[in-house]
Design a protein around this motif. Structure first.
Motif, PDB file in Angstrom:
ATOM      1  N   LEU A 167      12.202 -43.663  -8.279  1.00 18.79           N
ATOM      2  CA  LEU A 167      12.626 -44.394  -7.006  1.00 18.79           C
ATOM      3  C   LEU A 167      12.976 -45.801  -7.211  1.00 18.79           C
ATOM      4  O   LEU A 167      12.448 -46.570  -7.859  1.00 18.79           O
ATOM      5  CB  LEU A 167      11.324 -44.251  -6.187  1.00 18.79           C
ATOM      6  CG  LEU A 167      10.910 -42.524  -5.818  1.00 18.79           C
ATOM      7  CD1 LEU A 167       9.736 -42.661  -4.823  1.00 18.79           C
ATOM      8  CD2 LEU A 167      12.091 -42.218  -4.880  1.00 18.79           C
TER       9      LEU A 167
ATOM     10  N   ARG B 294      10.878 -49.314  -3.347  1.00 19.99           N
ATOM     11  CA  ARG B 294      10.009 -48.842  -2.590  1.00 19.99           C
ATOM     12  C   ARG B 294       8.654 -48.769  -3.227  1.00 19.99           C
ATOM     13  O   ARG B 294       8.400 -48.420  -4.346  1.00 19.99           O
ATOM     14  CB  ARG B 294      10.168 -47.625  -1.942  1.00 19.99           C
ATOM     15  CG  ARG B 294       9.230 -46.883  -1.040  1.00 19.99           C
ATOM     16  CD  ARG B 294       9.577 -45.926  -0.171  1.00 19.99           C
ATOM     17  NE  ARG B 294       8.475 -45.593   0.663  1.00 19.99           N
ATOM     18  CZ  ARG B 294       8.031 -44.421   0.993  1.00 19.99           C
ATOM     19  NH1 ARG B 294       9.088 -43.507   1.062  1.00 19.99           N
ATOM     20  NH2 ARG B 294       7.220 -44.295   2.016  1.00 19.99           N
TER      21      ARG B 294
ATOM     22  N   LEU C  13       4.937 -47.559  -3.553  1.00 22.38           N
ATOM     23  CA  LEU C  13       4.733 -45.878  -3.521  1.00 22.38           C
ATOM     24  C   LEU C  13       3.512 -45.514  -3.206  1.00 22.38           C
ATOM     25  O   LEU C  13       2.417 -45.142  -4.031  1.00 22.38           O
ATOM     26  CB  LEU C  13       4.989 -45.427  -5.138  1.00 22.38           C
ATOM     27  CG  LEU C  13       6.420 -45.527  -5.606  1.00 22.38           C
ATOM     28  CD1 LEU C  13       6.303 -45.002  -7.037  1.00 22.38           C
ATOM     29  CD2 LEU C  13       7.249 -44.877  -4.824  1.00 22.38           C
TER      30      LEU C  13
END
Length: 146
Positions: A5, A8, A10
């Motif tokens: 990812l 962002r 988490l």
């Protein structure tokens, strides 16, 4: 499957497969190493969720999985993938097609073909038995005519 990812935080570290037509969700075990993850596609749970061929989308930490940071216009055409048949531990056979959609989303189309292959196997065995019992019914090779 491996991925990561980008950009962002988490807070929710989970993954799920979501059936397209009716939004049935199947949880997926996922291993994390920072922003990188590894997951196994749960084919047994996906085919056990109902009869027929289904398309499943994947979500990791609540986000749809796919090839988003790319300059490829048509990921489906640029990254073609074959259909595969998997033998599951319980003896079921599943035809799966992991692919990218035209928009870049990752999806898996899967279908439990166990009953279909058993029917074909029985039909083949029946035909072979009949042929062995009556050798005069064996097919002769085609003959050339002039």
């Amino acid at each position: 499957m491996h991925g990561r990812l980008v950009g962002r935080a988490l807070p929710d570290r989970y993954a799920e497969a979501v059936r397209r037509r009716d939004k049935v969700a199947v949880p997926i075990d996922v291993r994390w190493s920072g922003a990188a993850f590894t997951l196994r596609v749960p084919l047994a749970a996906m085919t056990g969720a109902g009869e027929g061929q289904w398309v499943w989308d994947f979500r990791v930490a609540g986000l749809p999985l796919g090839r988003w940071l790319s300059d490829v216009r048509d990921p489906a055409a640029a990254c073609p993938t074959p259909f595969r048949v998997f033998a599951l531990p319980d003896g079921a056979l599943v035809r799966a097609h992991a692919h990218f959609t035209g928009t870049g989303a990752f999806a898996v189309t899967c279908w439990d073909i166990t009953d279909l292959t058993e029917t074909r196997t029985r039909a083949t065995e029946t035909t072979e038995t009949r042929t062995k019992d009556r050798p005069h019914l064996t097919r002769e090779p085609a003959k050339e005519t002039s």
